[in-house]
Design a protein around this motif. Structure first.
Motif, short mmCIF file in Angstrom:
data_model
loop_
_atom_site.label_atom_id
_atom_site.label_comp_id
_atom_site.label_asym_id
_atom_site.label_seq_id
_atom_site.Cartn_x
_atom_site.Cartn_y
_atom_site.Cartn_z
N PHE A 1 -5.17 -12.08 -63.08
CA PHE A 1 -5.68 -11.98 -64.44
C PHE A 1 -6.54 -13.18 -64.84
N LEU A 2 -6.53 -14.24 -64.01
CA LEU A 2 -7.35 -15.42 -64.30
C LEU A 2 -8.67 -15.35 -63.52
N LEU A 3 -9.79 -15.43 -64.24
CA LEU A 3 -11.10 -15.55 -63.58
C LEU A 3 -11.25 -16.94 -63.00
N GLY A 4 -10.70 -17.92 -63.70
CA GLY A 4 -10.80 -19.30 -63.27
C GLY A 4 -10.31 -20.22 -64.36
N ILE A 5 -10.41 -21.50 -64.09
CA ILE A 5 -10.01 -22.52 -65.05
C ILE A 5 -11.21 -23.41 -65.32
N ALA A 6 -11.61 -23.47 -66.59
CA ALA A 6 -12.78 -24.26 -66.97
C ALA A 6 -12.35 -25.65 -67.40
N LYS A 7 -13.07 -26.63 -66.91
CA LYS A 7 -12.83 -28.03 -67.29
C LYS A 7 -13.91 -28.39 -68.30
N VAL A 8 -13.53 -28.37 -69.58
CA VAL A 8 -14.51 -28.58 -70.65
C VAL A 8 -13.94 -29.57 -71.66
N GLY A 9 -14.75 -30.54 -72.04
CA GLY A 9 -14.37 -31.49 -73.08
C GLY A 9 -13.08 -32.25 -72.82
N GLY A 10 -12.81 -32.60 -71.59
CA GLY A 10 -11.61 -33.36 -71.27
C GLY A 10 -10.34 -32.54 -71.17
N GLY A 11 -10.43 -31.23 -71.38
CA GLY A 11 -9.27 -30.35 -71.27
C GLY A 11 -9.58 -29.18 -70.35
N VAL A 12 -8.67 -28.23 -70.32
CA VAL A 12 -8.88 -27.03 -69.52
C VAL A 12 -8.76 -25.78 -70.40
N LYS A 13 -9.49 -24.77 -70.04
CA LYS A 13 -9.45 -23.47 -70.70
C LYS A 13 -9.17 -22.44 -69.62
N LEU A 14 -8.19 -21.58 -69.85
CA LEU A 14 -7.86 -20.53 -68.89
C LEU A 14 -8.74 -19.32 -69.18
N LEU A 15 -9.61 -18.97 -68.25
CA LEU A 15 -10.55 -17.87 -68.44
C LEU A 15 -9.91 -16.58 -67.94
N LEU A 16 -9.79 -15.61 -68.83
CA LEU A 16 -9.08 -14.38 -68.54
C LEU A 16 -10.00 -13.25 -68.10
N ASP A 17 -9.52 -12.46 -67.15
CA ASP A 17 -10.15 -11.18 -66.83
C ASP A 17 -9.40 -10.16 -67.68
N ILE A 18 -9.95 -9.83 -68.83
CA ILE A 18 -9.23 -9.00 -69.80
C ILE A 18 -8.89 -7.63 -69.24
N ASN A 19 -9.66 -7.14 -68.27
CA ASN A 19 -9.34 -5.86 -67.63
C ASN A 19 -8.04 -5.93 -66.85
N ARG A 20 -7.72 -7.11 -66.32
CA ARG A 20 -6.47 -7.24 -65.56
C ARG A 20 -5.29 -7.63 -66.45
N VAL A 21 -5.58 -8.26 -67.56
CA VAL A 21 -4.52 -8.58 -68.53
C VAL A 21 -4.06 -7.29 -69.20
N LEU A 22 -5.04 -6.48 -69.59
CA LEU A 22 -4.77 -5.21 -70.29
C LEU A 22 -5.34 -4.08 -69.46
#
Length: 167
Positions: free
Chosen positions: A135-156
């Motif tokens: 369900f994760l497309l990847g993990i973005a390293k932005v602004g000193g933190g991380v954002k979990l990028l979702l594949d919404i088709n796999r989440v739902l």
């Protein structure tokens, strides 16, 4: 001069670069590709549907269209918290064999739209155990933190919402 690159890293990260709507679930920040997002609405009356999974909260009537609503906290087994005036529903579209299906997802708060470059995205880590991280497309390293990028088709998955839409 040569640069060492992890196998598959360039194609995978570049494939996922683009604009993401970011939002909060508790302390974590997630992102969904902006092309999947149709609109953001405030919380409204949700009609429960019997015998559905706990994370499917029910349906809403949005301008004459019946749309299923999912609580992402519950879907990800995150402890529930009280809804606030920032809690909202993001209407997204997921793929189905016959086209797309609108689904509402309840989130704690919408953050911002970010343009995330491929170089800022790492693949989801392998934890060495049998965890499905598809369900994760990847993990973005932005602004000193991380954002979990979702594949919404796999989440739902569309199978969760296999019904004919009422128009």
């Amino acid at each position: 001069m040569s640069i060492a690159v992890e196998p598959g890293r360039i194609s995978g990260s570049r494939a996922h670069e683009g604009k993401y709507l970011t939002f909060h679930l508790r302390e974590e920040v997630y992102g969904i590709g902006i092309r999947r997002v149709k609109e953001i609405i405030g919380l409204m009356n949700i009609t429960p549907i019997p015998q559905t999974p706990e994370y499917i909260k029910g349906v809403i009537n949005l301008r004459g269209r019946v749309i299923p609503v999912v609580d992402l906290r519950s879907r990800f087994s995150i402890n529930e918290i009280e809804n606030t005036n920032h809690t909202c529903i993001i209407i997204v579209e997921i793929d189905k064999e016959t086209g797309t299906v609108p689904v509402g997802i309840i989130v704690d708060e919408v953050a911002e739209v970010l343009n995330i470059k491929g170089a800022e995205i790492d693949e989801a880590p392998s934890f060495g155990i049998n965890l499905n991280m598809d369900f994760l497309l990847g993990i973005a390293k932005v602004g000193g933190g991380v954002k979990l990028l979702l594949d919404i088709n796999r989440v739902l998955t569309a199978g969760d919402f296999a019904y004919d839409q009422v128009h």
